[in-house]
Write a protein that holds these residues in place. Structure first.
Motif, PDB file in Angstrom:
ATOM      1  N   ALA A  93      43.946  33.457  33.212  1.00 58.05           N
ATOM      2  CA  ALA A  93      43.714  31.897  33.338  1.00 58.05           C
ATOM      3  C   ALA A  93      44.289  31.918  31.765  1.00 58.05           C
ATOM      4  O   ALA A  93      44.109  30.245  31.727  1.00 58.05           O
ATOM      5  N   SER A  94      44.597  32.362  30.981  1.00 59.29           N
ATOM      6  CA  SER A  94      45.812  32.474  29.214  1.00 59.29           C
ATOM      7  C   SER A  94      46.207  31.986  30.558  1.00 59.29           C
ATOM      8  O   SER A  94      47.270  30.882  29.369  1.00 59.29           O
ATOM      9  N   VAL A  95      47.198  32.586  30.880  1.00 58.12           N
ATOM     10  CA  VAL A  95      48.803  32.460  31.953  1.00 58.12           C
ATOM     11  C   VAL A  95      48.776  30.331  32.412  1.00 58.12           C
ATOM     12  O   VAL A  95      49.225  30.140  31.721  1.00 58.12           O
ATOM     13  N   ARG A  96      47.301  30.556  32.916  1.00 55.22           N
ATOM     14  CA  ARG A  96      47.094  29.030  33.489  1.00 55.22           C
ATOM     15  C   ARG A  96      47.113  27.821  32.668  1.00 55.22           C
ATOM     16  O   ARG A  96      47.636  27.032  32.819  1.00 55.22           O
ATOM     17  N   GLY A 134      44.648  29.168  41.910  1.00 60.50           N
ATOM     18  CA  GLY A 134      44.498  29.871  43.019  1.00 60.50           C
ATOM     19  C   GLY A 134      43.311  31.597  42.455  1.00 60.50           C
ATOM     20  O   GLY A 134      42.352  31.294  42.466  1.00 60.50           O
ATOM     21  N   LEU A 135      44.576  32.236  41.834  1.00 66.33           N
ATOM     22  CA  LEU A 135      44.111  33.773  41.240  1.00 66.33           C
ATOM     23  C   LEU A 135      43.516  33.687  39.760  1.00 66.33           C
ATOM     24  O   LEU A 135      42.681  34.686  39.692  1.00 66.33           O
ATOM     25  N   THR A 187      41.219  40.423  36.018  1.00 66.63           N
ATOM     26  CA  THR A 187      42.193  40.001  36.176  1.00 66.63           C
ATOM     27  C   THR A 187      42.543  38.538  36.095  1.00 66.63           C
ATOM     28  O   THR A 187      43.791  38.071  35.715  1.00 66.63           O
ATOM     29  N   ALA A 188      41.081  38.032  36.982  1.00 63.73           N
ATOM     30  CA  ALA A 188      41.568  36.681  36.602  1.00 63.73           C
ATOM     31  C   ALA A 188      41.443  36.008  35.465  1.00 63.73           C
ATOM     32  O   ALA A 188      41.814  35.625  34.780  1.00 63.73           O
ATOM     33  N   LEU A 247      38.458  35.680  44.216  1.00 61.00           N
ATOM     34  CA  LEU A 247      39.975  36.635  43.819  1.00 61.00           C
ATOM     35  C   LEU A 247      40.456  36.771  45.200  1.00 61.00           C
ATOM     36  O   LEU A 247      41.671  36.445  45.751  1.00 61.00           O
ATOM     37  N   LEU A 248      40.223  37.402  45.343  1.00 60.02           N
ATOM     38  CA  LEU A 248      40.371  38.395  47.038  1.00 60.02           C
ATOM     39  C   LEU A 248      40.266  37.464  48.473  1.00 60.02           C
ATOM     40  O   LEU A 248      41.194  37.124  49.143  1.00 60.02           O
ATOM     41  N   HIS A 249      39.436  36.604  48.167  1.00 57.79           N
ATOM     42  CA  HIS A 249      39.840  35.176  49.194  1.00 57.79           C
ATOM     43  C   HIS A 249      41.260  33.876  48.943  1.00 57.79           C
ATOM     44  O   HIS A 249      41.560  33.694  50.244  1.00 57.79           O
ATOM     45  N   ARG A 250      41.377  34.279  47.960  1.00 53.52           N
ATOM     46  CA  ARG A 250      42.690  33.488  47.611  1.00 53.52           C
ATOM     47  C   ARG A 250      43.832  34.275  47.135  1.00 53.52           C
ATOM     48  O   ARG A 250      44.861  33.577  47.639  1.00 53.52           O
TER      49      ARG A 250
END
Length: 447
Positions: free
Chosen positions: A231-234, A152-153, A226-227, A140-143
């Motif tokens: 994911a549910s939003v995605r 990506g998040l 948070t990720a 998550l931090l990398h993205r």
């Protein structure tokens, strides 16, 4: 609370972690990506017990990237430990050309390719990976640093289905300390990879930041949580994207896609980005998403000017054709000539090919490469099918063609094959359009 984070994972708990990743067949066959580090060592131990209780088989796969002189010796040491556990193991070597820059990203892609290729060849459906909570936080931090989009998040997913293999991460929500506790409680041996301490790599630097972030209430657990929520939003956005793709897109086995111009102009921008990403990914042979800002720039060009001038992006050429956007593979970016080895060969991240014919000489070597422009035009000139005459030149140039030491053997998409007086000895090819990343993102799951 701190003591709970270091508690070992028991068999009942691991079974509960595996449950939502099913269903599994009776007597399941499971492969584990096994580096020999503490995370994969703990995972192999847990997965071995889980599999054997169900009468199945387990395999430990170690990838030797060949990036250090001692890497092969380390891989052999790791596999000796696998054998001592009574587990069948295998070393997979990365023998391709190593890039000068972006080596970690290239090594990661090669690792997945080697692991999934082995599973496909051996008919093993499930591949377990040892990613844990801190890995998710680092992702998550990398993205975030790369200004990635919402997709990506969401980080990694616990379950990802590819064309042949299911990638499973049962411990993705589990702290690393608990995996270490498993290894310690059973006196398991593991190796330490020195590259995990090399500050030249961004992921290592981000890993070193996690303790400081936790002091500010930004813990690995919070980042991973948070990720998971994103994911549910995605998933909701993916459903909307699939509807647009189904209603407005034509995907051809000739290796191109067409989408109605109005579908990209009238839809919400966030959905349009996803539509373009899916199409460019499939046609360009990419496993990972296209950079978000590049998609933003392309969509602005389409919506503001209707793409009056053709563009190139992600190894594709994008142009306007009869109120449609045509996305074709850029011939110059196709994979270069490749020897066809084995019953099936993957080429350019998009096609599977095998040589066919009643009498295929055992020692004859065949190659696959893009057709190019001159030969394509000559072949089309001899063909009376209107559908082929109207084929865009960009599409023709990137079509797969089969060659041997004498020259062009066949171009199946154009119905061309080298003729012989003895029809029983004619060589052909079966070619399937099977992109690394499907156009619809069905492999993304929230569990």
């Amino acid at each position: 609370m701190a003591s709970e984070l270091k508690t070992s994972i028991g068999e009942v708990e691991f079974s509960a972690l595996m449950e939502p990743l099913g269903p599994f067949e009776p007597n399941p066959e499971i492969a584990v990506g096994f580096s020999g580090g503490v995370d994969s060592t703990a995972l192999l131990h847990l997965a071995t017990r889980w599999t054997r209780r169900r009468g199945g088989k387990i395999f430990a796969l170690t990838v030797d990237h060949g990036l250090r002189a001692e890497s092969l010796a380390e891989a052999k040491l790791v596999q000796r430990r696998v054998k001592a556990l009574g587990v069948t193991g295998s070393i997979l070597r990365w023998e391709d050309h190593k890039p000068v820059s972006g080596i970690q990203n290239a090594a990661r892609q090669a690792r997945y390719e080697l692991l999934t290729r082995w599973c496909r060849r051996m008919g093993v459906l499930h591949l377990l990976l040892g990613h844990h909570q801190e890995d998710q936080a680092e992702t998550l931090l990398h993205r975030l640093g790369r200004q990635t989009g919402a997709d990506g998040l969401t980080g990694m997913t616990r379950l990802r289905e590819t064309n042949y293999v299911r990638l499973l991460r049962p411990c993705l929500g589990t702290p690393k300390a608990r995996l270490r506790a498993v290894a310690e409680s059973y006196n398991l041996e593991w190796v330490e990879d020195p590259s995990n301490q090399n500050l030249a790599y961004a992921r290592v630097r981000l890993r070193k930041l996690l303790p400081s972030l936790e002091a500010e209430q930004i813990s690995a657990a919070a980042l991973a949580g948070t990720a998971h929520r994103l994911a549910s939003v995605r998933k909701t956005l993916e459903c909307q994207t699939a509807k647009v793709l189904a209603a407005a897109t034509e995907l051809s086995g000739f290796g191109y896609a067409r989408i109605r111009l109005d579908a990209l102009i009238n839809v919400d921008a966030e959905i349009a980005y996803r539509v373009l990403d899916r199409l460019l990914g499939a046609i360009g042979g990419h496993l990972y998403p296209i950079r978000y800002q590049l998609l933003v720039n392309l969509l602005e060009n389409i919506q503001e000017s209707g793409l009056k001038v053709s563009r190139t992006l992600a190894g594709c050429i994008i142009l306007l054709q009869n109120e449609h956007i045509l996305i074709a593979r850029e011939a110059g970016r196709c994979e270069e000539q490749k020897t066809i080895a084995g019953p099936w060969q993957t080429w350019d991240g998009r096609y599977r090919v095998r040589i066919t014919g009643p009498r295929i000489p055992k020692k004859q070597i065949f190659f696959i490469r893009p057709l190019g422009s001159n030969l394509g035009q000559k072949i089309i000139g001899k063909n009376t099918k209107n559908s082929l005459i109207g084929l865009n030149p960009a599409v023709r140039k990137a079509l797969p063609s089969i060659w041997d030491h004498r020259g062009l053997v066949c171009v199946p998409h154009l119905g061309y094959g080298r003729t012989k007086s003895n029809t029983a000895s004619v060589i052909g090819a079966q070619i399937e359009f099977l992109p690394k990343r499907p156009v619809t993102n069905a492999f993304f799951s929230v569990v």
